[in-house]
Design a protein around this motif. Structure first.
Motif, short mmCIF file in Angstrom:
data_model
loop_
_atom_site.label_atom_id
_atom_site.label_comp_id
_atom_site.label_asym_id
_atom_site.label_seq_id
_atom_site.Cartn_x
_atom_site.Cartn_y
_atom_site.Cartn_z
N ALA A 124 35.73 27.04 50.72
CA ALA A 124 37.11 26.64 51.04
C ALA A 124 37.96 27.88 51.31
N LEU A 125 37.80 28.89 50.46
CA LEU A 125 38.62 30.11 50.59
C LEU A 125 38.34 30.81 51.92
N HIS A 126 37.05 30.98 52.24
CA HIS A 126 36.71 31.66 53.50
C HIS A 126 37.26 30.92 54.70
N ALA A 183 45.97 46.69 38.18
CA ALA A 183 44.97 47.40 37.38
C ALA A 183 44.60 46.65 36.11
N VAL A 184 45.52 45.88 35.55
CA VAL A 184 45.21 45.15 34.32
C VAL A 184 44.01 44.22 34.53
N CYS A 185 43.87 43.66 35.70
CA CYS A 185 42.73 42.77 35.98
C CYS A 185 41.62 43.47 36.77
N HIS A 186 42.00 44.33 37.74
CA HIS A 186 40.99 44.90 38.64
C HIS A 186 40.56 46.31 38.28
N GLY A 187 41.13 46.87 37.19
CA GLY A 187 40.64 48.13 36.67
C GLY A 187 41.17 49.38 37.36
N ARG A 189 35.74 35.90 36.99
CA ARG A 189 35.96 37.30 36.61
C ARG A 189 36.55 38.07 37.78
N PRO A 190 37.63 38.83 37.55
CA PRO A 190 38.16 39.65 38.64
C PRO A 190 37.21 40.82 38.90
N PRO A 191 36.84 41.09 40.16
CA PRO A 191 35.99 42.25 40.42
C PRO A 191 36.72 43.53 40.04
N GLN A 192 35.99 44.49 39.45
CA GLN A 192 36.56 45.81 39.14
C GLN A 192 36.47 46.60 40.43
N TRP A 251 46.23 38.35 52.87
CA TRP A 251 46.33 36.91 52.58
C TRP A 251 46.12 36.64 51.09
N LYS A 252 45.08 37.27 50.51
CA LYS A 252 44.75 37.00 49.10
C LYS A 252 45.88 37.45 48.18
N VAL A 253 46.47 38.60 48.48
CA VAL A 253 47.53 39.12 47.60
C VAL A 253 48.81 38.31 47.82
N THR A 309 41.98 30.42 40.03
CA THR A 309 41.41 31.65 39.46
C THR A 309 42.63 32.38 38.88
N GLY A 310 42.41 33.50 38.23
CA GLY A 310 43.54 34.24 37.69
C GLY A 310 44.30 35.01 38.76
N MET A 311 43.82 35.00 40.00
CA MET A 311 44.45 35.84 41.04
C MET A 311 45.83 35.29 41.42
N LYS A 318 50.71 48.03 51.94
CA LYS A 318 50.42 49.35 51.36
C LYS A 318 49.34 49.26 50.30
N VAL A 319 49.37 48.22 49.48
CA VAL A 319 48.31 48.10 48.47
C VAL A 319 46.98 47.79 49.17
N ALA A 320 47.04 47.03 50.28
CA ALA A 320 45.82 46.76 51.06
C ALA A 320 45.29 48.06 51.68
C1 HEC Z 1 45.71 38.23 36.15
C2 HEC Z 1 44.61 38.87 36.82
C3 HEC Z 1 44.77 39.38 38.22
C4 HEC Z 1 45.77 40.21 38.72
C5 HEC Z 1 46.98 40.76 37.98
C6 HEC Z 1 45.40 40.48 40.08
N1 HEC Z 1 44.23 39.85 40.41
FE1 HEC Z 1 43.22 39.98 42.18
N2 HEC Z 1 41.82 38.67 41.51
C7 HEC Z 1 41.78 38.13 40.24
C8 HEC Z 1 40.61 37.28 40.12
C9 HEC Z 1 40.21 36.48 38.91
C10 HEC Z 1 39.95 37.33 41.37
C11 HEC Z 1 38.62 36.64 41.75
C12 HEC Z 1 38.91 35.33 42.43
C13 HEC Z 1 37.63 34.66 42.91
O1 HEC Z 1 36.59 34.77 42.26
O2 HEC Z 1 37.70 34.03 43.98
C14 HEC Z 1 40.74 38.21 42.21
C15 HEC Z 1 40.41 38.53 43.52
C16 HEC Z 1 41.03 39.50 44.27
C17 HEC Z 1 40.57 39.99 45.55
C18 HEC Z 1 39.33 39.50 46.30
C19 HEC Z 1 38.16 40.33 45.87
C20 HEC Z 1 36.89 40.05 46.65
O3 HEC Z 1 35.83 40.58 46.23
O4 HEC Z 1 36.93 39.33 47.64
C21 HEC Z 1 41.42 40.97 45.95
C22 HEC Z 1 41.36 41.81 47.22
C23 HEC Z 1 42.44 41.10 44.91
N3 HEC Z 1 42.16 40.20 43.90
C24 HEC Z 1 43.46 42.01 44.95
C25 HEC Z 1 44.48 42.08 43.99
C26 HEC Z 1 45.62 42.96 44.11
C27 HEC Z 1 45.86 43.94 45.23
C28 HEC Z 1 46.40 42.72 43.00
C29 HEC Z 1 47.72 43.33 42.66
C30 HEC Z 1 48.77 43.30 43.67
C31 HEC Z 1 45.71 41.72 42.18
N4 HEC Z 1 44.56 41.35 42.82
C32 HEC Z 1 46.15 41.28 40.95
C33 HEC Z 1 42.68 38.38 39.20
C34 HEC Z 1 43.82 39.16 39.30
#
Ligand code: HEC
Length: 177
Positions: free
Chosen positions: A48-50, A83-87, A103-106, A122-124, A131-133, A147-149
């Motif tokens: 669905a996401l793609h 950084a709190v989620c993605h390291g 799980r958020p990818p590191q 788009w994702k941001v 998901t937590g994103m 800029k973050v992209a």
């Molecule tokens: C509260 C936790 C959280 C925060 C804060 C967060 N993310 Fe995420 N993000 C996630 C999770 C969970 C996923 C995985 C979603 C999935 O599996 O589809 C994700 C997925 C993504 C992806 C897709 C990764 C891939 O491999 O396709 C990107 C890019 C991304 N985040 C960027 C960001 C950016 C940039 C920010 C800050 C502006 C951000 N995220 C903040 C939890 C978070």
């Protein structure tokens, strides 16, 4: 005969809906986050996401130029919001990252340098449902998201000044701090 098949089919569909409603209302459908997403759930969500991203994501290249100023701004936005989620640069997950379902990818380990900038935008901007994103549509400007992209696209080939700032972003991993 035709009628019988239709009545039978409706019966099966109706029965299925009742069973599903019972499973959900009686508390047998999983709602916890301390588990691994199933194969089916992952496949449905990813497909669905793609499909949505292919239809909706901006097709243009990143409008922000690769230079110290833009990269460093991108890193600062990342440090405060992501950084709190993605390291950080050590790629170690925080306790929050370890507890999320999906799980958020590191990103220092499993980066997104190959993704088109528009996909990351788009994702941001919109976030990823169930998901937590989070969506940053109301908290970051389009310029900040580009800029973050830009930083994520160039994470493995930063300018020396940007690399130094990236290395200083504190890791929130409990085990490694
Ligand atoms: C509260 C936790 C959280 C925060 C804060 C967060 N993310 Fe995420 N993000 C996630 C999770 C969970 C996923 C995985 C979603 C999935 O599996 O589809 C994700 C997925 C993504 C992806 C897709 C990764 C891939 O491999 O396709 C990107 C890019 C991304 N985040 C960027 C960001 C950016 C940039 C920010 C800050 C502006 C951000 N995220 C903040 C939890 C978070």
């Amino acid at each position: 005969m035709g009628k019988g098949i239709i009545v039978g089919a409706l019966g099966v569909i109706f029965g299925g809906v009742i069973v599903a409603a019972l499973v959900i209302t009686l508390g047998y459908a999983p709602a916890n986050a301390d588990a691994k997403p199933s194969w089916l759930e992952k496949t449905l969500a990813k497909t669905a996401l793609h499909a949505v991203i292919n239809r909706e994501a901006p097709k243009n290249p990143n409008p922000e130029a690769v230079n110290d100023k833009n990269l460093i701004e991108g890193i600062e936005i990342y440090s405060q919001n992501c950084a709190v989620c993605h390291g950080a640069s050590n790629g170690q997950p925080s306790n929050i990252a370890l507890g999320l379902y999906q799980r958020p990818p590191q990103l220092a380990m499993h980066g997104v340098e190959d993704d088109p900038a528009g996909h990351t935008f788009w994702k941001v901007f919109h976030g990823i449902r169930m998901t937590g994103m989070p969506s940053f549509a109301h908290t970051l400007s389009s310029e900040q998201i580009w800029k973050v992209a830009l930083f994520l696209q160039n994470m493995k080939s930063l300018t020396p000044a940007a690399e130094a700032v990236w290395k200083r972003v504190p890791s929130q991993a409990v085990k490694n701090s």
